[in-house]
Design an enzyme around this catalytic site. Structure first.
Site, mmCIF file in Angstrom:
data_model
loop_
_atom_site.group_PDB
_atom_site.id
_atom_site.type_symbol
_atom_site.label_atom_id
_atom_site.label_comp_id
_atom_site.label_asym_id
_atom_site.label_seq_id
_atom_site.Cartn_x
_atom_site.Cartn_y
_atom_site.Cartn_z
ATOM 1 N N LYS A 198 0.829 -1.213 0.000
ATOM 2 C CA LYS A 198 0.000 0.000 0.000
ATOM 3 C C LYS A 198 0.863 1.262 0.000
ATOM 4 O O LYS A 198 0.447 2.305 -0.515
ATOM 5 C CB LYS A 198 -0.981 -0.015 1.160
ATOM 6 C CG LYS A 198 -0.348 -0.126 2.548
ATOM 7 C CD LYS A 198 -0.075 1.205 3.204
ATOM 8 C CE LYS A 198 0.694 1.028 4.496
ATOM 9 N NZ LYS A 198 0.927 2.298 5.201
ATOM 10 N N THR A 255 -4.017 5.236 3.455
ATOM 11 C CA THR A 255 -2.685 5.715 3.076
ATOM 12 C C THR A 255 -2.706 6.463 1.753
ATOM 13 O O THR A 255 -1.940 7.412 1.558
ATOM 14 C CB THR A 255 -1.698 4.526 2.996
ATOM 15 O OG1 THR A 255 -1.809 3.767 4.202
ATOM 16 C CG2 THR A 255 -0.270 4.999 2.854
#
Length: 341
Positions: A198, A255
Protein backbone atom coordinates in the site's frame (compact mmCIF):
# COMPACT_ATOMS: atom_id res chain seq x y z
CA UNK A 1 4.01 -23.47 20.93
CA UNK A 2 6.48 -21.64 23.17
CA UNK A 3 5.39 -20.28 26.55
CA UNK A 4 4.05 -16.73 26.64
CA UNK A 5 1.86 -14.54 28.84
CA UNK A 6 -1.77 -14.81 27.78
CA UNK A 7 -2.51 -11.66 29.80
CA UNK A 8 0.16 -9.23 28.65
CA UNK A 9 0.71 -6.38 31.12
CA UNK A 10 4.33 -5.22 30.64
CA UNK A 11 5.17 -4.11 27.10
CA UNK A 12 8.31 -2.64 25.57
CA UNK A 13 8.07 -0.55 22.39
CA UNK A 14 11.40 -0.32 20.56
CA UNK A 15 11.23 2.88 18.53
CA UNK A 16 9.85 6.31 19.38
CA UNK A 17 8.79 7.49 15.94
CA UNK A 18 5.23 8.47 15.06
CA UNK A 19 3.67 5.01 14.92
CA UNK A 20 5.72 3.54 17.75
CA UNK A 21 4.64 6.44 19.97
CA UNK A 22 0.99 6.19 18.93
CA UNK A 23 1.03 2.43 19.53
CA UNK A 24 2.52 2.98 22.98
CA UNK A 25 -0.39 5.32 23.68
CA UNK A 26 -2.86 2.65 22.50
CA UNK A 27 -1.28 0.15 24.91
CA UNK A 28 -1.26 2.63 27.79
CA UNK A 29 -4.89 3.56 27.19
CA UNK A 30 -5.67 -0.17 27.25
CA UNK A 31 -4.26 -0.30 30.79
CA UNK A 32 -0.83 -1.73 29.98
CA UNK A 33 2.50 -0.63 31.47
CA UNK A 34 4.70 0.53 28.61
CA UNK A 35 8.40 1.30 28.38
CA UNK A 36 9.53 2.91 25.15
CA UNK A 37 13.08 2.81 23.83
CA UNK A 38 14.17 6.00 22.07
CA UNK A 39 17.44 6.29 20.17
CA UNK A 40 17.96 9.83 21.50
CA UNK A 41 18.00 10.39 25.26
CA UNK A 42 16.40 13.82 24.77
CA UNK A 43 13.31 12.15 23.31
CA UNK A 44 13.20 9.59 26.12
CA UNK A 45 13.56 12.36 28.70
CA UNK A 46 10.65 14.30 27.21
CA UNK A 47 8.42 11.22 27.21
CA UNK A 48 9.36 10.44 30.83
CA UNK A 49 9.04 13.97 32.12
CA UNK A 50 6.28 15.53 30.04
CA UNK A 51 4.49 12.53 28.51
CA UNK A 52 4.82 14.09 25.07
CA UNK A 53 6.91 13.39 21.97
CA UNK A 54 6.83 16.76 20.24
CA UNK A 55 9.34 15.76 17.55
CA UNK A 56 7.02 13.10 16.13
CA UNK A 57 3.51 13.62 17.53
CA UNK A 58 3.14 17.26 18.59
CA UNK A 59 0.01 17.95 20.59
CA UNK A 60 -0.55 14.36 21.71
CA UNK A 61 -0.34 13.48 25.40
CA UNK A 62 0.84 10.02 26.45
CA UNK A 63 -0.73 8.15 29.38
CA UNK A 64 0.99 8.09 32.77
CA UNK A 65 1.58 4.35 32.23
CA UNK A 66 4.01 5.13 29.39
CA UNK A 67 7.64 5.85 30.19
CA UNK A 68 10.85 5.83 28.13
CA UNK A 69 14.60 5.23 28.16
CA UNK A 70 17.47 5.28 25.69
CA UNK A 71 18.93 2.14 27.31
CA UNK A 72 17.67 -0.89 25.36
CA UNK A 73 18.61 -3.39 28.07
CA UNK A 74 16.67 -1.43 30.69
CA UNK A 75 13.70 -1.05 28.34
CA UNK A 76 13.51 -4.79 27.65
CA UNK A 77 13.88 -6.07 31.19
CA UNK A 78 10.82 -8.06 32.24
CA UNK A 79 8.84 -7.36 29.05
CA UNK A 80 6.02 -9.80 28.28
CA UNK A 81 5.67 -8.39 24.76
CA UNK A 82 8.22 -6.55 22.63
CA UNK A 83 6.91 -4.26 19.91
CA UNK A 84 9.36 -3.52 17.08
CA UNK A 85 8.53 -0.01 15.87
CA UNK A 86 11.51 0.90 13.69
CA UNK A 87 11.38 1.40 9.88
CA UNK A 88 11.48 -1.74 7.76
CA UNK A 89 14.86 -1.13 6.12
CA UNK A 90 16.57 -0.49 9.47
CA UNK A 91 14.93 -3.39 11.32
CA UNK A 92 17.77 -5.86 10.68
CA UNK A 93 20.50 -3.52 11.90
CA UNK A 94 18.56 -2.58 15.03
CA UNK A 95 17.46 -6.11 15.86
CA UNK A 96 21.03 -7.39 15.50
CA UNK A 97 21.95 -5.21 18.46
CA UNK A 98 18.86 -6.12 20.48
CA UNK A 99 18.51 -9.87 19.99
CA UNK A 100 20.65 -10.91 22.98
CA UNK A 101 18.49 -8.66 25.19
CA UNK A 102 15.08 -10.02 24.17
CA UNK A 103 13.27 -11.82 27.03
CA UNK A 104 12.97 -15.46 25.99
CA UNK A 105 9.22 -15.81 26.48
CA UNK A 106 8.16 -12.35 25.26
CA UNK A 107 5.70 -12.11 22.37
CA UNK A 108 7.43 -10.36 19.45
CA UNK A 109 5.22 -7.86 17.62
CA UNK A 110 6.10 -6.18 14.32
CA UNK A 111 4.79 -2.74 13.32
CA UNK A 112 7.09 -2.32 10.30
CA UNK A 113 5.58 -2.37 6.82
CA UNK A 114 7.93 -3.28 4.00
CA UNK A 115 9.91 -5.94 2.16
CA UNK A 116 13.63 -5.97 2.93
CA UNK A 117 15.93 -4.87 0.14
CA UNK A 118 18.32 -7.60 -0.94
CA UNK A 119 16.82 -10.54 0.95
CA UNK A 120 13.21 -9.79 -0.16
CA UNK A 121 12.07 -10.98 3.26
CA UNK A 122 8.92 -9.82 4.97
CA UNK A 123 9.46 -8.22 8.38
CA UNK A 124 8.28 -11.27 10.34
CA UNK A 125 10.82 -13.36 8.44
CA UNK A 126 13.61 -10.94 9.37
CA UNK A 127 12.54 -11.05 13.03
CA UNK A 128 12.30 -14.87 13.06
CA UNK A 129 15.78 -15.13 11.54
CA UNK A 130 17.53 -12.74 13.91
CA UNK A 131 15.63 -13.55 17.11
CA UNK A 132 15.88 -17.27 16.32
CA UNK A 133 12.20 -17.96 16.98
CA UNK A 134 9.72 -19.92 14.82
CA UNK A 135 8.04 -17.68 12.19
CA UNK A 136 4.60 -18.82 13.35
CA UNK A 137 5.21 -17.09 16.71
CA UNK A 138 5.68 -13.58 15.29
CA UNK A 139 2.71 -11.20 15.61
CA UNK A 140 2.11 -8.54 12.95
CA UNK A 141 -0.04 -5.41 13.39
CA UNK A 142 -1.43 -3.74 10.27
CA UNK A 143 -4.40 -1.68 9.12
CA UNK A 144 -5.52 1.92 8.50
CA UNK A 145 -3.47 3.36 11.34
CA UNK A 146 -2.36 6.92 10.63
CA UNK A 147 -0.45 7.74 13.79
CA UNK A 148 -1.61 11.31 14.27
CA UNK A 149 -5.31 10.39 14.20
CA UNK A 150 -4.84 7.54 16.67
CA UNK A 151 -2.74 9.73 18.94
CA UNK A 152 -5.71 12.07 19.46
CA UNK A 153 -8.10 9.17 20.07
CA UNK A 154 -9.98 9.07 16.78
CA UNK A 155 -11.68 5.67 16.26
CA UNK A 156 -9.64 3.15 14.27
CA UNK A 157 -9.39 -0.58 13.71
CA UNK A 158 -6.44 -2.84 12.97
CA UNK A 159 -5.51 -6.45 12.30
CA UNK A 160 -3.35 -8.44 14.72
CA UNK A 161 -2.07 -11.42 12.76
CA UNK A 162 -0.21 -14.52 13.93
CA UNK A 163 -0.20 -18.13 12.76
CA UNK A 164 -0.58 -19.09 16.43
CA UNK A 165 -3.96 -17.53 17.07
CA UNK A 166 -3.55 -17.51 20.86
CA UNK A 167 -0.66 -15.05 20.52
CA UNK A 168 -2.73 -12.78 18.29
CA UNK A 169 -5.52 -12.86 20.87
CA UNK A 170 -3.09 -11.91 23.66
CA UNK A 171 -1.99 -8.82 21.70
CA UNK A 172 -5.61 -8.09 20.78
CA UNK A 173 -6.55 -7.98 24.47
CA UNK A 174 -3.53 -5.81 25.28
CA UNK A 175 -4.45 -3.17 22.67
CA UNK A 176 -8.27 -3.02 22.85
CA UNK A 177 -9.49 0.31 24.17
CA UNK A 178 -12.30 2.81 23.68
CA UNK A 179 -10.98 4.09 20.33
CA UNK A 180 -8.81 1.23 19.00
CA UNK A 181 -10.48 -2.00 17.82
CA UNK A 182 -8.10 -4.81 16.82
CA UNK A 183 -9.30 -7.86 14.87
CA UNK A 184 -7.31 -11.10 14.75
CA UNK A 185 -6.16 -13.00 11.66
CA UNK A 186 -3.87 -15.96 11.03
CA UNK A 187 -2.76 -14.81 7.55
CA UNK A 188 0.55 -13.13 8.35
CA UNK A 189 1.70 -13.25 4.71
CA UNK A 190 -1.35 -11.37 3.43
CA UNK A 191 -1.27 -8.78 6.22
CA UNK A 192 2.41 -8.04 5.66
CA UNK A 193 2.11 -7.84 1.88
CA UNK A 194 -0.86 -5.50 2.19
CA UNK A 195 1.06 -3.25 4.57
CA UNK A 196 4.12 -3.13 2.31
CA UNK A 197 2.39 -2.77 -1.05
CA UNK A 198 0.00 0.00 0.00
CA UNK A 199 2.95 2.36 0.55
CA UNK A 200 3.91 1.97 -3.12
CA UNK A 201 0.36 2.55 -4.34
CA UNK A 202 0.13 5.62 -2.09
CA UNK A 203 3.18 7.05 -3.86
CA UNK A 204 1.31 6.73 -7.17
CA UNK A 205 -1.79 8.41 -5.72
CA UNK A 206 0.36 11.25 -4.41
CA UNK A 207 1.96 11.69 -7.82
CA UNK A 208 -1.48 11.83 -9.42
CA UNK A 209 -2.58 14.47 -6.90
CA UNK A 210 0.59 16.45 -7.56
CA UNK A 211 -0.25 16.44 -11.25
CA UNK A 212 -3.72 17.82 -10.48
CA UNK A 213 -5.64 14.63 -11.23
CA UNK A 214 -8.92 13.90 -9.46
CA UNK A 215 -11.11 11.29 -7.80
CA UNK A 216 -11.52 9.03 -10.83
CA UNK A 217 -7.75 8.63 -11.13
CA UNK A 218 -7.38 8.01 -7.38
CA UNK A 219 -10.11 5.37 -7.40
CA UNK A 220 -8.50 3.70 -10.40
CA UNK A 221 -5.06 3.58 -8.78
CA UNK A 222 -6.44 2.30 -5.47
CA UNK A 223 -8.51 -0.41 -7.14
CA UNK A 224 -5.84 -1.56 -9.57
CA UNK A 225 -3.31 -1.33 -6.75
CA UNK A 226 -5.48 -3.69 -4.73
CA UNK A 227 -5.50 -6.08 -7.70
CA UNK A 228 -1.68 -6.01 -7.76
CA UNK A 229 -1.47 -6.73 -4.06
CA UNK A 230 -3.88 -9.64 -4.38
CA UNK A 231 -1.97 -11.12 -7.33
CA UNK A 232 1.28 -11.07 -5.39
CA UNK A 233 -0.48 -12.50 -2.36
CA UNK A 234 -1.94 -15.36 -4.39
CA UNK A 235 1.56 -16.30 -5.60
CA UNK A 236 2.87 -16.33 -2.01
CA UNK A 237 0.00 -18.25 -0.40
CA UNK A 238 -1.97 -15.41 1.21
CA UNK A 239 -5.71 -15.64 1.86
CA UNK A 240 -7.51 -13.49 -0.78
CA UNK A 241 -9.99 -12.30 1.87
CA UNK A 242 -7.18 -10.54 3.74
CA UNK A 243 -6.89 -7.98 0.94
CA UNK A 244 -10.58 -7.09 1.33
CA UNK A 245 -10.02 -6.38 5.04
CA UNK A 246 -8.30 -3.88 7.31
CA UNK A 247 -4.73 -4.88 6.35
CA UNK A 248 -5.59 -4.71 2.65
CA UNK A 249 -8.27 -2.32 1.44
CA UNK A 250 -8.53 -0.50 4.78
CA UNK A 251 -4.86 0.43 4.98
CA UNK A 252 -4.72 1.12 1.25
CA UNK A 253 -7.58 3.64 1.30
CA UNK A 254 -6.25 5.50 4.36
CA UNK A 255 -2.68 5.72 3.08
CA UNK A 256 -3.65 6.70 -0.46
CA UNK A 257 -6.22 9.30 0.59
CA UNK A 258 -4.82 11.17 3.59
CA UNK A 259 -2.46 14.15 3.59
CA UNK A 260 -1.12 12.65 6.85
CA UNK A 261 0.36 9.78 4.83
CA UNK A 262 4.10 10.26 4.34
CA UNK A 263 4.04 8.13 1.18
CA UNK A 264 1.22 10.08 -0.40
CA UNK A 265 2.77 13.48 0.39
CA UNK A 266 6.17 12.30 -0.85
CA UNK A 267 4.58 11.17 -4.12
CA UNK A 268 2.74 14.48 -4.40
CA UNK A 269 6.04 16.35 -4.38
CA UNK A 270 7.37 14.10 -7.13
CA UNK A 271 4.18 14.68 -9.11
CA UNK A 272 4.70 18.43 -8.86
CA UNK A 273 8.11 17.99 -10.51
CA UNK A 274 10.45 17.81 -7.52
CA UNK A 275 13.38 15.42 -7.63
CA UNK A 276 13.74 12.56 -5.15
CA UNK A 277 16.38 14.59 -3.28
CA UNK A 278 14.14 17.68 -3.15
CA UNK A 279 11.20 15.61 -1.88
CA UNK A 280 13.41 14.05 0.76
CA UNK A 281 14.69 17.44 1.89
CA UNK A 282 11.12 18.75 2.13
CA UNK A 283 10.23 15.72 4.28
CA UNK A 284 12.90 16.62 6.82
CA UNK A 285 15.42 14.21 5.36
CA UNK A 286 13.09 11.23 5.64
CA UNK A 287 12.44 8.93 2.68
CA UNK A 288 8.96 7.41 2.47
CA UNK A 289 8.86 3.64 3.00
CA UNK A 290 7.39 3.11 -0.47
CA UNK A 291 10.50 4.51 -2.16
CA UNK A 292 12.58 1.57 -0.95
CA UNK A 293 9.75 -0.96 -0.98
CA UNK A 294 8.84 -0.35 -4.62
CA UNK A 295 12.19 -1.89 -5.59
CA UNK A 296 12.06 -4.90 -3.25
CA UNK A 297 8.39 -5.61 -4.01
CA UNK A 298 9.08 -5.31 -7.75
CA UNK A 299 11.92 -7.83 -7.44
CA UNK A 300 9.76 -10.17 -5.35
CA UNK A 301 6.97 -9.94 -7.95
CA UNK A 302 9.41 -10.75 -10.74
CA UNK A 303 10.71 -13.73 -8.77
CA UNK A 304 7.24 -15.29 -8.38
CA UNK A 305 5.76 -14.10 -11.71
CA UNK A 306 3.18 -11.59 -10.42
CA UNK A 307 2.18 -8.73 -12.74
CA UNK A 308 2.51 -5.42 -10.82
CA UNK A 309 2.55 -2.55 -13.35
CA UNK A 310 1.99 0.30 -10.85
CA UNK A 311 4.81 -0.97 -8.65
CA UNK A 312 7.04 -1.27 -11.72
CA UNK A 313 6.20 2.31 -12.70
CA UNK A 314 6.94 3.62 -9.19
CA UNK A 315 10.33 1.90 -9.21
CA UNK A 316 11.18 3.52 -12.54
CA UNK A 317 10.08 6.98 -11.34
CA UNK A 318 11.96 6.76 -8.04
CA UNK A 319 15.10 4.98 -9.18
CA UNK A 320 15.43 5.29 -12.96
CA UNK A 321 14.39 8.92 -13.52
CA UNK A 322 11.12 8.22 -15.35
CA UNK A 323 8.88 11.29 -15.45
CA UNK A 324 5.60 10.69 -13.53
CA UNK A 325 3.59 11.90 -16.53
CA UNK A 326 5.31 9.40 -18.76
CA UNK A 327 4.63 6.69 -16.19
CA UNK A 328 0.92 7.56 -16.29
CA UNK A 329 0.87 7.48 -20.07
CA UNK A 330 2.55 4.07 -20.10
CA UNK A 331 0.08 2.63 -17.58
CA UNK A 332 -2.87 3.88 -19.65
CA UNK A 333 -1.25 2.58 -22.83
CA UNK A 334 -0.96 -1.03 -21.67
CA UNK A 335 -2.74 -3.60 -23.81
CA UNK A 336 -6.46 -4.16 -23.00
CA UNK A 337 -7.24 -7.03 -20.64
CA UNK A 338 -10.00 -8.65 -18.60
CA UNK A 339 -10.39 -7.02 -15.16
CA UNK A 340 -9.74 -10.20 -13.18
CA UNK A 341 -7.21 -12.05 -15.33
Amino acid sequence: MGAFAADVQRVTVLGAGSWGTAFAKVLGDAGRDVTMWARRESVAEEIRGQHTNSAYLPGARLPERVTATSDAAAALEGAQAVVLGVPSQSLRANLTGWRSLLPREAILVSLAKGVELGTLKRMSEVIAELAEVPPEEIVVVSGPNLAREIAVGQPAAAVVACAEHDRAQAVQRATSNQYFRPYTNTDVVGCELGGACKNVIALSCGMAAGMGLGANTMATLITRGLAEMARLGAKLGADPLTFAGMAGLGDLVATCSSPLSRNRTFGERLGRGETLAQAQAAAGGQVAEGVASCSSIRELAQRVGADMPITEAMHRVCHEGLDPRQAGAELLGRSPKHEWR
